[in-house]
Scaffold this motif. Structure first.
Motif, mmCIF file in Angstrom:
data_model
loop_
_atom_site.group_PDB
_atom_site.id
_atom_site.type_symbol
_atom_site.label_atom_id
_atom_site.label_comp_id
_atom_site.label_asym_id
_atom_site.label_seq_id
_atom_site.Cartn_x
_atom_site.Cartn_y
_atom_site.Cartn_z
ATOM 1 N N ILE A 105 -33.250 19.364 33.869
ATOM 2 C CA ILE A 105 -32.724 18.672 32.683
ATOM 3 C C ILE A 105 -31.345 18.071 32.978
ATOM 4 O O ILE A 105 -31.061 16.914 32.629
ATOM 5 N N ASP A 106 -30.481 18.828 33.657
ATOM 6 C CA ASP A 106 -29.132 18.337 33.949
ATOM 7 C C ASP A 106 -29.163 17.149 34.902
ATOM 8 O O ASP A 106 -28.458 16.142 34.697
ATOM 9 N N LEU A 107 -29.956 17.256 35.960
ATOM 10 C CA LEU A 107 -30.012 16.162 36.932
ATOM 11 C C LEU A 107 -30.588 14.889 36.330
ATOM 12 O O LEU A 107 -30.083 13.794 36.586
ATOM 13 N N MET A 108 -31.605 15.017 35.514
ATOM 14 C CA MET A 108 -32.182 13.820 34.892
ATOM 15 C C MET A 108 -31.192 13.181 33.924
ATOM 16 O O MET A 108 -31.120 11.945 33.825
ATOM 17 N N GLN A 109 -30.382 14.001 33.235
ATOM 18 C CA GLN A 109 -29.364 13.443 32.335
ATOM 19 C C GLN A 109 -28.293 12.706 33.130
ATOM 20 O O GLN A 109 -27.863 11.603 32.752
ATOM 21 N N LYS A 110 -27.865 13.261 34.268
ATOM 22 C CA LYS A 110 -26.861 12.600 35.099
ATOM 23 C C LYS A 110 -27.412 11.301 35.688
ATOM 24 O O LYS A 110 -26.689 10.292 35.796
ATOM 25 N N VAL A 111 -28.672 11.322 36.058
ATOM 26 C CA VAL A 111 -29.270 10.111 36.622
ATOM 27 C C VAL A 111 -29.330 9.006 35.581
ATOM 28 O O VAL A 111 -29.011 7.832 35.870
ATOM 29 N N GLU A 112 -29.715 9.322 34.372
ATOM 30 C CA GLU A 112 -29.769 8.306 33.310
ATOM 31 C C GLU A 112 -28.385 7.757 33.003
ATOM 32 O O GLU A 112 -28.210 6.538 32.798
ATOM 33 N N GLU A 113 -27.377 8.634 32.987
ATOM 34 C CA GLU A 113 -26.012 8.145 32.738
ATOM 35 C C GLU A 113 -25.529 7.256 33.884
ATOM 36 O O GLU A 113 -24.869 6.234 33.641
ATOM 37 N N ALA A 114 -25.847 7.624 35.131
ATOM 38 C CA ALA A 114 -25.420 6.815 36.272
ATOM 39 C C ALA A 114 -26.118 5.467 36.278
ATOM 40 O O ALA A 114 -25.504 4.441 36.624
ATOM 41 N N LEU A 115 -27.396 5.443 35.880
ATOM 42 C CA LEU A 115 -28.102 4.165 35.820
ATOM 43 C C LEU A 115 -27.537 3.261 34.735
ATOM 44 O O LEU A 115 -27.464 2.035 34.903
ATOM 45 N N GLU A 116 -27.129 3.841 33.615
ATOM 46 C CA GLU A 116 -26.531 3.039 32.546
ATOM 47 C C GLU A 116 -25.143 2.543 32.930
ATOM 48 O O GLU A 116 -24.751 1.420 32.589
ATOM 49 N N LYS A 117 -24.373 3.383 33.663
ATOM 50 C CA LYS A 117 -23.001 3.006 34.035
ATOM 51 C C LYS A 117 -22.992 1.992 35.171
ATOM 52 O O LYS A 117 -22.104 1.129 35.227
ATOM 53 N N LYS A 123 -39.880 8.310 39.793
ATOM 54 C CA LYS A 123 -39.560 6.895 39.989
ATOM 55 C C LYS A 123 -38.142 6.584 39.507
ATOM 56 O O LYS A 123 -37.428 5.782 40.125
ATOM 57 N N LYS A 124 -37.745 7.201 38.417
ATOM 58 C CA LYS A 124 -36.388 6.971 37.907
ATOM 59 C C LYS A 124 -35.343 7.498 38.889
ATOM 60 O O LYS A 124 -34.311 6.852 39.139
ATOM 61 N N VAL A 125 -35.621 8.670 39.472
ATOM 62 C CA VAL A 125 -34.701 9.229 40.462
ATOM 63 C C VAL A 125 -34.624 8.323 41.688
ATOM 64 O O VAL A 125 -33.534 8.069 42.233
ATOM 65 N N LEU A 126 -35.771 7.817 42.124
ATOM 66 C CA LEU A 126 -35.783 6.927 43.294
ATOM 67 C C LEU A 126 -35.084 5.611 43.002
ATOM 68 O O LEU A 126 -34.451 5.025 43.886
ATOM 69 N N ASP A 127 -35.180 5.127 41.737
ATOM 70 C CA ASP A 127 -34.454 3.907 41.371
ATOM 71 C C ASP A 127 -32.945 4.123 41.469
ATOM 72 O O ASP A 127 -32.200 3.240 41.928
ATOM 73 N N PHE A 128 -32.498 5.300 41.026
ATOM 74 C CA PHE A 128 -31.072 5.603 41.126
ATOM 75 C C PHE A 128 -30.632 5.677 42.596
ATOM 76 O O PHE A 128 -29.590 5.127 42.978
#
Length: 485
Positions: free
Chosen positions: A65-77, A204-209
């Motif tokens: 949960i924590d890693l996916m939240q950080k990945v989404e924030e990094a993709l938005e930033k 896929k979201k992690v790989l995009d990041f």
């Protein structure tokens, strides 16, 4: 004073004490191992394989949960370039990328576990499907699409599988021995398919990041294979360091799927190729050279990953150099072979060559020269059949020998110069009597050349009164006196 026997007894007592201690420690270890094994067996027995949550626990873990939240924030930033001068290991974004690579491996393992759960449940409905569709995500999509439907002609699988596999699945489903699943098992299977698809989307979201940060993390690797392929290679290998330690032959197989051709031709299928086949260089290479290009790309990508893991060239110039080498080699492979040049004749040698000459060579030539008999045997007269040793043209042919009309072999006697010289030499010698007038004098002389020869024994009588014979054997000669000096 202790004797030798007493010292031996003391040593034996010490040995027995040490052995007792070792046996006690070994018994303690065995007891601990049995406790661990009993605990593990208890955990395994407590698992309920009918419940998906007891099998798949990754999505509910705090780390996921924590890693996916950080990945989404990094993709938005977006990409943060303020930390470019920082050491790579100290950069928090790099640590996030390393954690994401580990998470992608865990997601892949979790998908495999869920795939086994779906396969065990759906085997009662369609047991042949698992041998036709090997990839876990494709299998989950097909199971979710088919559901409990027995007639697959009513199910549209277009876009989920290749057309050839769709045809094979439809034909196999018409003859399957499976039965419809109960409603409870079907719902668990559909939920497991949804969870597998959700994990695949998260991966896929992690790989995009990771792909968006590849230009900073692995600039040389991204230059050769592209950011998307570099992110997939790193995610599958488990990080840049793990990819750098991997041999090139294994990098070539990262991401390779087990292909099912279902009896179709293997001529156009690419076996033993993973994510490397998605690179631009591989796609633009002629099909006949793609296997060689794949090995070349894997080796150069491994070198680039090792450069990036040590931060040897952050600018990416080493990757550009390796990419140029790849292009040059592929262009060299496509060049036609050089035309075969006609070989010129050697320059004629105008100088006279040394040749053996003299009386010895002439004698040897005469001795080994071809005879007249052999010359006639080698010739053939036009329109006249030649005689042979076995008759009727069988055996060794005689050529023009014996064609003078008599039917016998005719050998023309031609005396060579050497034979004439030898005959002349023997004629000079007298093979008859010694020259005295006697009744035994014969006019026949035996020579090695002519055989019996008729000669005149008085022809050389005038020679007896001259030369050496006149000195020693003449009737009128006297003794010679030699004066001493």
């Amino acid at each position: 004073m202790a004797t030798l026997a007493d010292s031996f007894l003391a040593d034996l007592d010490e040995l027995s004490d040490n052995e007792a201690d070792v046996l006690e420690e070994a018994n303690d270890d065995v007891a601990n191992m049995e406790e661990d094994i009993d605990g593990d067996l208890a955990d395994i027995e407590n698992l309920n394989y009918d419940d998906l949550d007891s099998v798949s626990k990754l999505q509910k873990s705090q780390r996921y949960i924590d890693l996916m939240q950080k990945v989404e924030e990094a993709l938005e930033k977006g990409s943060d370039m303020s930390n470019q001068g920082m050491v790579l290991e100290d950069d928090p974004e790099y640590q996030l990328i390393v954690d994401c690579n580990g998470l992608s491996v865990d997601i892949e393992n979790e998908i495999i576990i869920i795939h086994n759960f779906i396969r065990d449940k759906y085997r009662l409905k369609f047991p042949e499907l698992e041998s036709l569709v090997h990839h876990p995500i494709d299998y989950a999509r097909v199971v979710k699409k088919i559901g409990n439907e027995m007639d697959l002609t009513l199910v549209d699988l277009e876009g989920l599988l290749p057309s050839a596999i769709i045809m094979v699945v439809s034909v196999t489903a018409s003859t399957t021995s499976g039965k419809p699943l109960p409603e409870d098992d079907l719902q668990k299977t559909i939920d497991a398919c949804d969870r597998a698809l959700t994990l695949d989307a998260a991966k896929k979201k992690v790989l995009d990041f990771v792909e968006s940060r590849m230009g900073y993390i692995a600039p040389n690797l991204s230059t050769i294979v592209g950011s998307a392929v570099a992110a997939k290679l790193m995610g599958t290998a488990g990080g840049l360091s793990a990819l750098a330690k991997m041999p090139a032959c294994n990098v070539q197989l990262l991401g390779a799927k087990k292909k099912t051709l279902a009896g179709f031709s293997t001529a156009t299928s690419q076996f033993r190729v993973g994510y490397i086949e998605q690179t631009e260089i591989f796609q633009t290479t002629p099909p006949a050279l793609r296997s060689r290009a794949c090995r070349l790309l894997a080796s150069k990508a491994t070198l680039a990953a090792r450069i990036d893991s040590t931060r040897g060239d952050p600018s990416g110039n080493a990757g550009k150099t390796l990419k140029e080498e790849i292009h040059k080699k592929i262009e060299k492979w496509q060049e036609p072979p050089p035309a075969k040049q006609p070989k010129p004749l050697p320059v004629p040698d105008s100088e006279p060559k040394k040749k053996r000459g003299g009386r010895r060579l002439r004698k040897m030539k005469e001795r080994y020269a071809i005879t007249d008999m052999r010359k006639l045997a080698n010739r053939m007269q036009f329109g006249v059949p030649e005689e042979s040793s076995l008759g009727d043209g069988l055996g060794e042919g005689y050529g023009m020998l014996g064609q003078a009309g008599s039917g016998k072999l005719r050998v023309s006697v031609g005396q060579s110069k050497l034979a004439a010289k030898v005959a002349k030499k023997f004629k000079e010698k007298s093979y008859g009597s010694s020259g005295a007038t006697s009744g035994l004098t014969s006019s026949l002389a035996f020579t090695p050349v002519q055989g019996i020869e008729l000669t005149n024994p008085q022809a050389h009588a005038h020679q007896l009164g001259s030369g050496t014979q006149s000195t020693y054997f003449s009737e009128t000669g006297t003794f010679s006196k030699i004066k001493r000096t």
